[in-house]
Design an enzyme around this catalytic site. Structure first.
Site, short mmCIF file in Angstrom:
data_model
loop_
_atom_site.label_atom_id
_atom_site.label_comp_id
_atom_site.label_asym_id
_atom_site.label_seq_id
_atom_site.Cartn_x
_atom_site.Cartn_y
_atom_site.Cartn_z
N CYS A 18 0.79 -1.23 0.00
CA CYS A 18 0.00 0.00 0.00
C CYS A 18 0.83 1.29 0.00
O CYS A 18 0.36 2.33 -0.47
CB CYS A 18 -0.95 -0.01 1.19
SG CYS A 18 -0.21 -0.58 2.71
N HIS A 25 -2.14 6.83 3.47
CA HIS A 25 -0.70 6.75 3.70
C HIS A 25 -0.02 7.94 3.01
O HIS A 25 -0.41 8.36 1.92
CB HIS A 25 -0.10 5.49 3.10
CG HIS A 25 -0.44 4.22 3.84
ND1 HIS A 25 -1.17 4.16 5.00
CD2 HIS A 25 -0.10 2.94 3.55
CE1 HIS A 25 -1.27 2.91 5.39
NE2 HIS A 25 -0.64 2.14 4.54
N1 LIG Z 1 -4.94 -2.77 5.07
C1 LIG Z 1 -4.28 -2.28 4.03
O1 LIG Z 1 -4.20 -1.04 3.84
C2 LIG Z 1 -3.59 -3.20 3.07
C3 LIG Z 1 -3.08 -2.64 1.91
C4 LIG Z 1 -2.46 -3.46 0.98
C5 LIG Z 1 -2.35 -4.80 1.22
N2 LIG Z 1 -2.83 -5.33 2.37
C6 LIG Z 1 -2.68 -6.77 2.53
O2 LIG Z 1 -3.99 -7.35 2.39
C7 LIG Z 1 -4.10 -8.47 3.27
C8 LIG Z 1 -5.27 -8.27 4.21
O3 LIG Z 1 -5.06 -7.11 4.99
P1 LIG Z 1 -6.20 -6.53 5.95
O4 LIG Z 1 -5.70 -5.21 6.37
O5 LIG Z 1 -7.52 -6.66 5.29
O6 LIG Z 1 -6.12 -7.58 7.18
P2 LIG Z 1 -7.25 -7.97 8.26
O7 LIG Z 1 -8.15 -6.83 8.49
O8 LIG Z 1 -6.50 -8.53 9.40
O9 LIG Z 1 -8.07 -9.15 7.53
C9 LIG Z 1 -7.52 -10.42 7.32
C10 LIG Z 1 -8.52 -11.29 6.61
O10 LIG Z 1 -7.94 -12.59 6.40
C11 LIG Z 1 -8.73 -13.58 7.07
N3 LIG Z 1 -7.84 -14.58 7.67
C12 LIG Z 1 -6.93 -14.39 8.66
N4 LIG Z 1 -6.33 -15.58 8.96
C13 LIG Z 1 -6.90 -16.51 8.18
C14 LIG Z 1 -6.75 -17.91 8.02
N5 LIG Z 1 -5.86 -18.60 8.76
N6 LIG Z 1 -7.50 -18.56 7.10
C15 LIG Z 1 -8.39 -17.88 6.34
N7 LIG Z 1 -8.60 -16.55 6.44
C16 LIG Z 1 -7.85 -15.87 7.34
C17 LIG Z 1 -9.48 -12.84 8.14
O11 LIG Z 1 -10.65 -13.59 8.47
P3 LIG Z 1 -11.35 -13.51 9.93
O12 LIG Z 1 -12.10 -12.20 10.00
O13 LIG Z 1 -12.23 -14.70 9.91
O14 LIG Z 1 -10.24 -13.58 10.94
C18 LIG Z 1 -9.82 -11.53 7.41
O15 LIG Z 1 -10.86 -11.75 6.51
C19 LIG Z 1 -2.74 -8.62 3.96
O16 LIG Z 1 -1.95 -9.51 3.23
C20 LIG Z 1 -2.19 -7.21 3.89
O17 LIG Z 1 -0.79 -7.19 3.96
C21 LIG Z 1 -3.47 -4.57 3.28
#
Ligand SMILES: NC(=O)c1ccc[n+]([C@@H]2O[C@H](COP(=O)([O-])OP(=O)(O)OC[C@H]3O[C@@H](n4cnc5c(N)ncnc54)[C@H](OP(=O)(O)O)[C@@H]3O)[C@@H](O)[C@H]2O)c1
Length: 349
Positions: free
Chosen positions: A149, A242
């Protein structure tokens, strides 16, 4: 087109997953038909499992969907993935092997030699790598990723400068929003009245991903851009948006007006093709001394335009500027959706 592509969202309950669902409401080319998350959420409806943290309501059709395990088969034509990096490699690989196009946000495959790390405005020719994936995924699946990001706004801002003058060296100091850490993310007592000078893996991602994105496709591999790059990352008490303070040395001398013109006039294939999520202006340059600001500028171009400001000569490097983007839209879900729109337009989907 006659029908919409049916999409599954892996990690649908998280911060990025929620953004996918919000951005895909009424999308002309995609409809959400499956949602998947961890075993904490599986078996519940999306409405029961998800702590919805965006404005507005959960779309009614998605609210009632059962949350499934992130394993194939899912009832969809392609998957958007916002799974945590640690588990994404196995899961996304399994979907690609099962024949699904995987449009991923996760870091797992970004630096793989045969995987495009795509910003449609910057390196659409890197989609040539998909040819090499055909040998690996015989059932028609493939993996396309979008950058980290913070990387995305840095690489997008540097792209027209690199094309016009060459960027020989750059340093980027980021100020990153809380939503970038997912939900529930950083503990409130750690970030209230505070700045955290560490985001695991982030500095390395900016440094490695930027040279791949700005690199050239040569036959079936990417030649990394010959650019020295250093990053320092900080978590700040901002909800979304960001920011990065960037300084750079150019290979060829350029006047300030030419640098400004290269940024403001930048337009590329997504704009030409009129892709649904493509902003009319990818990069806006503001001249007010106190812009960009997350609160005022993150929603530019529906969150898909990046905003630069404070552009001026630097006393150590050639030039400096500050750049801002919406981390869960241009930095995540919006980026992946734009990638998928480009894949359709170029006949890969
Ligand atoms: N946030 C940002 O600005 C951003 C930007 C670019 C990229 N990313 C990337 O995008 C991804 C998600 O980020 P996020 O911010 O959305 O994270 P998040 O809010 O922590 O969400 C994680 C998601 O993955 C699921 N999950 C976690 N552990 C799992 C498992 N063992 N098996 C299956 N599903 C699982 C969670 O499900 P539950 O709700 O059931 O736990 C939730 O749906 C990451 O790789 C992050 O690095 C994020």
């Amino acid at each position: 087109m006659s029908r919409k592509y049916r999409v599954g969202i892996l990690g649908a309950t998280g911060m990025v997953g929620q953004r996918f669902i919000q951005l895909l409401v009424d999308h002309p080319q995609f409809e959400v038909t499956a949602v998947a998350a961890s075993d904490r959420s599986q078996g519940k409806t999306y409405g029961e499992a998800c702590s919805w943290r965006l404005s507005g309501e959960i779309p009614a059709n998605v609210r009632a969907m059962p949350v499934q395990p992130p394993t194939p088969p899912l009832d969809c034509d392609l998957v958007f993935s916002s799974l945590p990096g640690e588990m994404a490699r196995e899961t996304e690989g399994a979907f690609a092997a099962a024949g699904y196009p995987v449009i991923s946000n996760s870091s797992a495959f970004r630096m793989d030699e045969d995987v495009p790390l795509l910003i449609p405005e910057v390196n659409h020719e890197h989609l040539g790598l998909l040819e090499t994936q055909k040998a690996k995924y015989s059932r028609g699946g493939f993996i396309v990723t979008n950058p980290n990001c913070s990387t995305i706004m840095i690489a997008l801002a540097l792209a027209p400068l690199h094309a016009a003058f060459g960027v020989a060296a750059t340093i980027a100091t980021t100020l990153q929003a809380l939503s970038g850490a997912g939900y529930p993310g950083v503990a409130s007592l750690d970030i209230l009245d505070n700045v955290l000078p560490f985001i695991g893996g982030e500095e390395e991602k900016i440094e490695s991903e930027t040279t791949k994105i700005l690199g050239r496709l040569n036959a079936s591999r990417i030649e990394l851009a010959p650019m020295a790059i250093g990053a320092q990352c900080h978590r700040v008490n901002v909800s979304d948006g960001h920011m990065a303070a960037v300084r750079m040395n150019l290979t060829r001398k350029a006047a300030l007006d030419d640098v400004r013109e290269a940024l403001t006039s930048f337009s590329s294939l997504p704009q030409e093709l009129g892709l649904h999520s493509a902003p009319a202006t990818p990069i806006v340059v503001r001249d007010e001394p106190d812009r960009p600001q997350p609160k005022l500028d993150r929603d530019a171009g529906n969150g898909m335009t990046i905003t630069a400001g404070r552009l001026k000569p630097d006393s150590v490097f050639d030039y400096r500027f500050v750049v801002l983007s919406h981390n869960t839209i241009r930095g995540a879900a919006g980026a992946a959706i734009l990638n998928a729109e480009l894949l359709i337009a170029l006949g890969h989907l």
